[in-house]
Design an enzyme around this catalytic site. Structure first.
Site, PDB file in Angstrom:
ATOM      1  N   LYS A  79     -14.577 -12.922   2.086  1.00  0.00           N
ATOM      2  CA  LYS A  79     -13.208 -13.148   1.612  1.00  0.00           C
ATOM      3  C   LYS A  79     -13.240 -13.576   0.156  1.00  0.00           C
ATOM      4  O   LYS A  79     -13.964 -14.493  -0.204  1.00  0.00           O
ATOM      5  CB  LYS A  79     -12.543 -14.239   2.458  1.00  0.00           C
ATOM      6  CG  LYS A  79     -12.310 -13.777   3.878  1.00  0.00           C
ATOM      7  CD  LYS A  79     -11.872 -14.903   4.774  1.00  0.00           C
ATOM      8  CE  LYS A  79     -11.707 -14.383   6.185  1.00  0.00           C
ATOM      9  NZ  LYS A  79     -11.622 -15.457   7.171  1.00  0.00           N
ATOM     10  N   THR A  97      -7.627 -15.326  11.839  1.00  0.00           N
ATOM     11  CA  THR A  97      -8.936 -14.866  11.345  1.00  0.00           C
ATOM     12  C   THR A  97      -9.449 -13.702  12.190  1.00  0.00           C
ATOM     13  O   THR A  97      -9.885 -12.672  11.663  1.00  0.00           O
ATOM     14  CB  THR A  97      -9.953 -16.038  11.399  1.00  0.00           C
ATOM     15  OG1 THR A  97      -9.422 -17.130  10.660  1.00  0.00           O
ATOM     16  CG2 THR A  97     -11.300 -15.646  10.855  1.00  0.00           C
ATOM     17  N   ASP A 138     -17.419 -15.966  16.622  1.00  0.00           N
ATOM     18  CA  ASP A 138     -16.943 -17.089  15.809  1.00  0.00           C
ATOM     19  C   ASP A 138     -17.065 -18.376  16.617  1.00  0.00           C
ATOM     20  O   ASP A 138     -17.263 -18.335  17.841  1.00  0.00           O
ATOM     21  CB  ASP A 138     -15.476 -16.854  15.403  1.00  0.00           C
ATOM     22  CG  ASP A 138     -15.125 -17.536  14.081  1.00  0.00           C
ATOM     23  OD1 ASP A 138     -15.940 -18.335  13.586  1.00  0.00           O
ATOM     24  OD2 ASP A 138     -14.037 -17.265  13.554  1.00  0.00           O
TER      25      ASP A 138
HETATM   26  C1  R5P Z   1     -13.362 -20.919  10.099  1.00  0.00           C
HETATM   27  O1  R5P Z   1     -14.180 -21.339   9.287  1.00  0.00           O
HETATM   28  C2  R5P Z   1     -13.618 -20.962  11.567  1.00  0.00           C
HETATM   29  O2  R5P Z   1     -14.927 -20.545  11.867  1.00  0.00           O
HETATM   30  C3  R5P Z   1     -12.626 -20.078  12.300  1.00  0.00           C
HETATM   31  O3  R5P Z   1     -12.788 -18.742  11.864  1.00  0.00           O
HETATM   32  C4  R5P Z   1     -11.213 -20.514  12.062  1.00  0.00           C
HETATM   33  O4  R5P Z   1     -11.081 -21.892  12.261  1.00  0.00           O
HETATM   34  C5  R5P Z   1     -10.258 -19.790  12.979  1.00  0.00           C
HETATM   35  O5  R5P Z   1      -8.956 -20.222  12.696  1.00  0.00           O
HETATM   36  P1  R5P Z   1      -7.706 -19.300  12.966  1.00  0.00           P
HETATM   37  O6  R5P Z   1      -7.825 -18.760  14.354  1.00  0.00           O
HETATM   38  O7  R5P Z   1      -6.523 -20.216  12.803  1.00  0.00           O
HETATM   39  O8  R5P Z   1      -7.682 -18.218  11.943  1.00  0.00           O
END
Ligand code: R5P
Length: 299
Positions: A191, A226, A218
């Site tokens: 990103k 995300t 993740d």
């Molecule tokens: C970010 O650094 C984490 O690993 C996750 O990708 C993030 O916290 C996910 O958040 P969200 O679902 O709100 O995009």
């Protein structure tokens, strides 16, 4: 050993107790009309090793408060040791000062847990490997990734998949899963941020997903943004199918609806968080980490 559960994830607590060949020990959690709680341990714990399972999922403050009081009740009842399994460690993203004037909220949590009587903590897939350093009692960093590795091996043709980290911060995780599966290929979403505002200008893919089944891995899905944005980029880059694995199903706001209506075929999470009925959706699958927690508690 006696295992107690807070009210956030009783299903997981029962499973962990079962793997230890125990039943959950009774605890009375009485809620007053003003929503304060009174907690009473309903079994003798004098000189016993006790375990409390409580996830700091939504609502995190309420779940933490309940945990603090449970530990206090166990300590006052004479427990020999109090091991605390916090499968999802809330506030872990506030583990240092990002901007002047901020609190280090995780340190506050760690200090309270120690002060009320926690002897050791266990948690899963922490956002940063440095988080245990914030605690002055041992925090054992466990992982759902081996369980995910087993599932990927069973459900997918390893020659057809590519693992994907949705951001640079997840590379460590993705490499770990790749190694588990015999060094299969992986890609990373990079990103590009505006350095002043921190907002994302655009995202690029470092790696090749064309005609492959892309598997996003993740640590958590919170709002789902995300994961869903990553899936769109992967489809645009030619991935034939997209699946998503995440340890913690935080599912804030309308994450469940976003994920169900996305290009993702299936979303696989662990049971570190008990997904409430209103956040369950057809594409969701849940893998248990109870074996991993039980094995760690036996050590
Ligand atoms: C970010 O650094 C984490 O690993 C996750 O990708 C993030 O916290 C996910 O958040 P969200 O679902 O709100 O995009």
């Amino acid at each position: 050993m006696k295992v107690f559960s807070g009210s956030s994830n009783k299903k997981l607590a029962s499973k962990i107790a079962g793997k230890l060949k125990l039943e959950l020990s009774p605890v009375e959690i009485f809620v007053f009309p003003d929503l304060e709680k009174r907690i009473r341990i309903q079994e003798k714990v004098l000189d016993e090793d006790c375990v409390v399972v409580q996830s700091a999922s939504i609502p995190p403050d309420e779940n933490y408060m309940e945990l603090f009081i449970m530990i206090d009740a166990l300590r006052r009842s004479g427990a020999k040791s109090i091991k605390v399994v916090i499968p999802y460690l809330g506030y872990q993203r506030q583990d240092h000062i990002f901007r002047e004037g901020e609190a280090v909220s995780l340190e506050v949590i760690a200090e309270i847990l120690k002060t009320v009587g926690m002897s050791e903590a266990y948690s899963f897939d922490l956002h940063s490997p440095k988080i245990p350093d914030v605690f002055s009692v041992p925090l054992h960093h466990l992982s759902a990734l081996p369980e995910f590795g087993v599932k990927i091996k069973k459900d997918f043709n390893l020659d057809e998949i590519v693992l994907v980290s949705p951001d640079m911060g997840g590379i460590r995780r993705i490499k770990e899963v790749s190694e588990m599966l015999g060094n299969i290929p992986y890609a990373t979403i990079v990103k590009n941020r505006d350095l002043t505002t921190g907002s994302i200008n655009d995202s690029n893919l470092d790696g090749d997903v064309r005609d492959k089944t892309a598997i996003i891995v993740d640590d958590m899905i919170s709002t789902g943004k995300t994961t869903v944005e990553a899936s769109e980029l992967l489809v645009n880059e030619g991935a034939s199918k997209v699946f998503a694995f995440a340890t913690h199903a935080v599912f804030a706001r309308d994450a469940a609806r976003l994920l169900q209506h996305s290009r993702i075929e299936r979303v696989i999470v662990s049971d570190t968080i008990d997904v409430p009925v209103y956040s369950l959706f057809p594409k969701l699958e849940i893998v248990s980490i109870s074996d991993v927690a039980a094995e760690a508690l036996k050590q």
